[in-house]
Write a protein that holds these residues in place. Sequence first.
Motif, mmCIF file in Angstrom:
data_model
loop_
_atom_site.group_PDB
_atom_site.id
_atom_site.type_symbol
_atom_site.label_atom_id
_atom_site.label_comp_id
_atom_site.label_asym_id
_atom_site.label_seq_id
_atom_site.Cartn_x
_atom_site.Cartn_y
_atom_site.Cartn_z
ATOM 1 N N THR A 1 0.840 -1.202 0.000
ATOM 2 C CA THR A 1 0.000 0.000 0.000
ATOM 3 C C THR A 1 0.870 1.245 0.000
ATOM 4 O OG1 THR A 1 -0.128 0.106 2.410
ATOM 5 C CG2 THR A 1 -1.863 -1.137 1.279
ATOM 6 N N GLU B 1 0.106 5.464 1.091
ATOM 7 C CA GLU B 1 -0.832 6.475 1.571
ATOM 8 C C GLU B 1 -0.265 7.856 1.255
ATOM 9 O OE1 GLU B 1 -2.453 7.793 5.908
ATOM 10 O OE2 GLU B 1 -2.543 5.646 5.444
ATOM 11 N N LYS C 1 -5.368 6.324 -0.514
ATOM 12 C CA LYS C 1 -4.541 5.156 -0.228
ATOM 13 C C LYS C 1 -4.603 4.244 -1.441
ATOM 14 C CE LYS C 1 -3.662 1.853 3.463
ATOM 15 N NZ LYS C 1 -4.125 1.405 4.795
ATOM 16 N N THR C 2 -3.438 3.818 -1.898
ATOM 17 C CA THR C 2 -3.328 2.964 -3.077
ATOM 18 C C THR C 2 -2.969 1.559 -2.634
ATOM 19 O OG1 THR C 2 -2.494 4.882 -4.275
ATOM 20 C CG2 THR C 2 -2.230 2.754 -5.324
ATOM 21 N N TYR C 3 -3.665 0.574 -3.202
ATOM 22 C CA TYR C 3 -3.423 -0.841 -2.901
ATOM 23 C C TYR C 3 -2.859 -1.507 -4.157
ATOM 24 C CZ TYR C 3 -6.553 0.243 0.963
ATOM 25 O OH TYR C 3 -7.138 0.808 2.072
#
Length: 158
Positions: free
Chosen positions: A26, A28, A103-105
Motif C-alpha cells: 500500500t 498512503e 490510499k493505493t493498494y
Amino acid sequence: MGKADFNSNYDLLFKFSNVAYTSSGTFESAIIDTSSASEFKTISWEPTTQALNTTLKLQIASSNSLDGPWEFLGYDGTKNTYYTQTGHTISWVHSGKRYVKYKTYFETTNVNYSPSIDKVTIEYITRTLTGKTLEVQSYPNPFNPVTQSATIKYILNS
C-alpha cells in the motif's frame, strides 16, 4: 539484488537482476488541503492500464481537520469498496470536507510484475460560503421514496 557500477557519466548507476516484487503493498498520500469546504468530483490516475496479473485500487479519506479522523472509503462510501477505474466519480460522503488523502493498494499474482502509479488527480470545486445562505445536498438525487431513503446534508459557514 542491486549492483552499483561507476561510470564517468554518472555519479552512481544501479543495475537490478533477479528482481521479484512482493505480492501486495500500500501507499498512503500526504494530506491535500483544498483551502475550504469542497465538492469532490472525480479521481483519475496514470498509467490507465496495468501489467497483466496485477491489480491497482484506491480509497479516499476526507476530514475537516488535519488530525482526522481518516477513514478510507470506496466509490459507494463504504470501507469494502475501491476505486478501480480511472475517472471514477468520488463518493458524495466526502463533499463539504476540506482535507483529503488517498490510499493505493497494489497486488500481483506474478511476482515478476507489479502495478504502477505515476500520477493521481482528484478533481474538486472549492466552496466559499458567505454565511448568509444555507447549502443543501440530497443523495441520491433523484430518488424513489417508495424504494430508497435519502440523505440530506447541509453546510453552514457559521
